[in-house]
Enzyme design. Structure first.
Site: not given
Ligand SMILES: [Zn+2]
Length: 230
Positions: A14, A89, A123, A156, A167
């Site tokens: 995005k 959102r 990641r 993370r 999420r």
């Protein structure tokens, strides 16, 4: 004047696509998350509010988010338009947005949950300097070590399968009604975000009726799109 909303799950690119559009069409890229982070880092009044809310484990209220967006858009530094990312959102924010501004299109970058998981779980982050890596397409030259400072690479804390599942569920629950609202107005263009980013970007432009992105020639600035946009 072009006014766009860009939506997509984390890892959908995005921010990257918003930046590419912003650069070539002189749009102001408004990343709502960045505005909040800036406020927290610079210890503003809003920043203090956000800190308190997060410390209590709560979500930033719709009023606060809408206030920040309103104020940002009231800046009127967007002569050629804007592309907003990280807002709206939920349904209420979407209704607020449609009442307050007319928009030209909603770019929906579509990525299956399985691909989000593949990207997010790959990641890595340098524990020393904070540099980001992806084991898919941006691995460090020596395994587990930061190229810049030699620090150890870590994941993370919230990049686990379990946390990501939560999420994603939350994202779909809140985002699907927002997309439905925008679809009713026929604003939404949905683009498959799995191909390489240049391809995705061209697809976005084609669906929005924008001039294609000129192919990058080394040592030469891509000017065509900009000239056509102004
Ligand atoms: Zn490092």
């Amino acid at each position: 004047m072009r006014k766009y909303v860009i939506m997509g799950v984390q890892g959908s690119g995005k921010g990257t696509h918003a930046k590419m559009l912003a650069e070539d069409f002189d749009l102001v890229h408004i990343a709502v998350g960045d505005i909040f982070r800036w406020n927290v880092q610079n210890h503003t009044k809003i920043g203090a509010q956000v800190r308190r809310i997060m410390a209590a484990g709560q979500l930033v209220s719709d009023d606060l988010v809408e206030g920040v967006v309103k104020e940002r858009l009231a800046g009127h530094d967007w002569n050629y338009g804007f592309i907003i990312d990280g807002f709206p959102r939920n349904e209420r924010q979407a209704e607020f947005f449609l009442e307050s501004y007319d928009i030209d299109g909603v770019i929906h970058l579509d990525l299956p949950d399985s691909e989000v998981a593949r990207r997010v779980l790959a990641r890595r982050l340098c524990s020393n300097c904070g540099m980001d890596y992806s084991l898919l397409d941006n691995s460090p030259s020596s395994e587990g070590k930061c190229d810049a400072c030699g620090g150890g690479l870590i994941q993370r804390e919230d990049d686990t399968e379990e946390a990501l599942a939560v999420r994603l569920r939350d994202y779909h629950e809140k985002t699907n009604p927002v997309l439905d609202i925008f679809r009713r107005k026929e604003y939404v263009v949905t683009v498959d975000s799995r191909p390489p980013k240049e391809e995705v970007q061209q697809a976005v432009r084609q669906m929005l009726g924008l001039v294609p992105r000129p192919l990058a020639v080394s040592g030469q600035e891509p000017e065509t799109a900009k000239a056509a946009a102004s």
